[in-house]
Structure formats: C-alpha cells, structure tokens
Design an enzyme around this catalytic site. Structure first.
Site, mmCIF file in Angstrom:
data_model
loop_
_atom_site.group_PDB
_atom_site.id
_atom_site.type_symbol
_atom_site.label_atom_id
_atom_site.label_comp_id
_atom_site.label_asym_id
_atom_site.label_seq_id
_atom_site.Cartn_x
_atom_site.Cartn_y
_atom_site.Cartn_z
ATOM 1 N N ARG A 29 39.544 36.313 36.418
ATOM 2 C CA ARG A 29 40.591 37.170 36.993
ATOM 3 C C ARG A 29 40.092 38.619 37.093
ATOM 4 O O ARG A 29 39.462 39.130 36.164
ATOM 5 C CB ARG A 29 41.860 37.106 36.131
ATOM 6 C CG ARG A 29 42.530 35.749 36.221
ATOM 7 C CD ARG A 29 43.873 35.703 35.524
ATOM 8 N NE ARG A 29 44.292 34.317 35.382
ATOM 9 C CZ ARG A 29 44.873 33.597 36.337
ATOM 10 N NH1 ARG A 29 45.153 34.151 37.503
ATOM 11 N NH2 ARG A 29 45.195 32.327 36.134
ATOM 12 N N ILE A 31 40.135 42.500 36.882
ATOM 13 C CA ILE A 31 40.757 43.374 35.881
ATOM 14 C C ILE A 31 41.810 44.288 36.512
ATOM 15 O O ILE A 31 42.701 44.797 35.818
ATOM 16 C CB ILE A 31 39.649 44.203 35.170
ATOM 17 C CG1 ILE A 31 40.096 44.654 33.792
ATOM 18 C CG2 ILE A 31 39.182 45.369 36.031
ATOM 19 C CD1 ILE A 31 38.972 45.208 32.936
ATOM 20 N N ASN A 87 33.080 42.129 50.002
ATOM 21 C CA ASN A 87 32.800 43.487 50.439
ATOM 22 C C ASN A 87 31.299 43.745 50.380
ATOM 23 O O ASN A 87 30.606 43.218 49.504
ATOM 24 C CB ASN A 87 33.524 44.490 49.534
ATOM 25 C CG ASN A 87 35.029 44.340 49.597
ATOM 26 O OD1 ASN A 87 35.578 44.042 50.654
ATOM 27 N ND2 ASN A 87 35.701 44.519 48.477
ATOM 28 N N VAL A 96 30.766 46.763 42.729
ATOM 29 C CA VAL A 96 29.916 46.056 41.763
ATOM 30 C C VAL A 96 28.835 45.329 42.560
ATOM 31 O O VAL A 96 29.149 44.492 43.427
ATOM 32 C CB VAL A 96 30.729 45.056 40.903
ATOM 33 C CG1 VAL A 96 29.792 44.313 39.947
ATOM 34 C CG2 VAL A 96 31.820 45.775 40.117
ATOM 35 N N HIS A 100 30.187 38.808 45.109
ATOM 36 C CA HIS A 100 31.364 38.099 44.605
ATOM 37 C C HIS A 100 32.345 37.895 45.743
ATOM 38 O O HIS A 100 32.503 38.752 46.611
ATOM 39 C CB HIS A 100 32.035 38.881 43.468
ATOM 40 C CG HIS A 100 32.231 40.336 43.759
ATOM 41 N ND1 HIS A 100 31.201 41.252 43.655
ATOM 42 C CD2 HIS A 100 33.325 41.031 44.165
ATOM 43 C CE1 HIS A 100 31.659 42.449 43.991
ATOM 44 N NE2 HIS A 100 32.944 42.347 44.319
ATOM 45 N N HIS A 102 36.248 37.751 46.535
ATOM 46 C CA HIS A 102 37.600 38.004 46.049
ATOM 47 C C HIS A 102 38.460 36.861 46.588
ATOM 48 O O HIS A 102 38.451 36.589 47.800
ATOM 49 C CB HIS A 102 38.155 39.306 46.621
ATOM 50 C CG HIS A 102 37.467 40.546 46.146
ATOM 51 N ND1 HIS A 102 37.959 41.337 45.140
ATOM 52 C CD2 HIS A 102 36.320 41.147 46.559
ATOM 53 C CE1 HIS A 102 37.148 42.373 44.954
ATOM 54 N NE2 HIS A 102 36.148 42.279 45.809
HETATM 55 P P1 5GP Z 1 34.171 45.192 44.855
HETATM 56 O O1 5GP Z 1 34.855 46.543 44.892
HETATM 57 O O2 5GP Z 1 32.730 45.352 44.434
HETATM 58 O O3 5GP Z 1 34.342 44.355 46.062
HETATM 59 O O4 5GP Z 1 34.920 44.394 43.707
HETATM 60 C C1 5GP Z 1 34.654 44.584 42.352
HETATM 61 C C2 5GP Z 1 35.857 44.096 41.600
HETATM 62 O O5 5GP Z 1 35.492 43.935 40.238
HETATM 63 C C3 5GP Z 1 37.041 45.066 41.630
HETATM 64 O O6 5GP Z 1 38.155 44.408 42.232
HETATM 65 C C4 5GP Z 1 37.263 45.408 40.164
HETATM 66 O O7 5GP Z 1 38.627 45.513 39.834
HETATM 67 C C5 5GP Z 1 36.584 44.263 39.440
HETATM 68 N N1 5GP Z 1 36.062 44.597 38.142
HETATM 69 C C6 5GP Z 1 35.285 45.682 37.835
HETATM 70 N N2 5GP Z 1 34.943 45.662 36.532
HETATM 71 C C7 5GP Z 1 35.524 44.539 36.010
HETATM 72 C C8 5GP Z 1 35.516 43.978 34.694
HETATM 73 O O8 5GP Z 1 34.933 44.502 33.747
HETATM 74 N N3 5GP Z 1 36.206 42.824 34.533
HETATM 75 C C9 5GP Z 1 36.861 42.208 35.564
HETATM 76 N N4 5GP Z 1 37.503 41.084 35.278
HETATM 77 N N5 5GP Z 1 36.889 42.717 36.811
HETATM 78 C C10 5GP Z 1 36.217 43.871 37.025
#
Ligand code: 5GP
Length: 122
Positions: A29, A31, A87, A96, A100, A102
């Site tokens: 899930r 965060i 993304n 990150v 991944h 979503h």
């Molecule tokens: P991005 O912005 O790279 O597409 O998505 C990264 C996602 O990772 C974000 O939706 C953010 O909330 C989630 N995220 C970042 N750090 C953590 C973490 O330590 N644990 C979890 N479960 N999600 C994280």
C-alpha cells in the site's frame, strides 16, 4: 543504480503493508494514498525508470500488469474498474527511481490527469 526506499522495503529493512509477493515482484500500500485503494507494484529487480527497461524486461513488465489485474480481481474492484499508472522522470511526476505501477481504485478517476502545472524549462 542507487538503492531507493523500495529496495529497503524489498529487503524488509523498513516496514510496508505488503499485500502480494512472488518471485518477481512485490505489491504494497502507498504511504500517501490518492484513492481508497492505492497499491504500488514493484519488480524485485531494480530498474530506475521506464527509459531504462530493455528487451530483457519485456516479460517482467507484462507480469507487473498481470499482477495488477489479479489484485483487482482478488480485491473485488475489477468490474467497477481501476487505473494503472507508471510515472517517468520529472514531467511524469516520478519521485522514487525504482519502477512501479500505481494501482488506484475505489473512486472514479478524472481524465485527463491534473494539468495546472506549467512545464518547467527543459
Ligand atoms: P512516484 O511519484 O515515483 O510515481 O510514486 C512513488 C510513490 O511511492 C508515491 O505515491 C509515494 O507516496 C510512495 N512512497 C514513497 N515512499 C514510500 C514508503 O516509504 N512507503 C510506501 N509504502 N510508499 C512510499
């Protein structure tokens, strides 16, 4: 590639609410959920961005999507629907750098995605 927070989750160095795992990926899930269901599906293999995927990753990327569809089925929102997003880099909103998916569900998603940001100079 540098380790990210997701490597720490894979290695169980930091906690996460893990809902699925197999020999190629992990789902947990988010965060900071943006929908009633917001899961992240990540490969165990660290790949920084969509731009860094190669032919060798073709099957892996397909697998991530099949896992998304399986989770949607198992969690009961496949028929209502959901959104799967990856993304990429700054303009895509990636924060990150370990690819991944979503998986968002539980509400009606808007389209197009939020467009109020001016594009920063390249
Ligand atoms: P991005 O912005 O790279 O597409 O998505 C990264 C996602 O990772 C974000 O939706 C953010 O909330 C989630 N995220 C970042 N750090 C953590 C973490 O330590 N644990 C979890 N479960 N999600 C994280």
């Amino acid at each position: 590639m540098a380790d990210t927070i997701f490597t720490k989750i894979i290695n169980r160095e930091i906690p996460a609410d893990i809902v699925y795992e197999d020999d190629r990926c992990l789902a947990f899930r988010d965060i900071n959920p943006q929908a009633p269901v917001h899961l992240l599906i990540i490969p165990l293999k660290p790949i920084a961005t969509l731009n860094d995927m190669t032919e060798a990753d073709r099957e892996l990327v397909g697998h991530l999507h099949l896992v998304a569809a399986k989770l949607a089925q198992d969690m009961g929102f496949a028929e209502d629907g959901y959104r799967v997003v990856m993304n990429c880099n700054r303009d895509g909103g990636q924060t990150v750098f370990h690819i991944h998916l979503h998986l968002l569900a539980g509400r009606i998603m808007g389209w197009p995605p939020f467009t109020d940001h001016a594009k920063a100079p390249v």
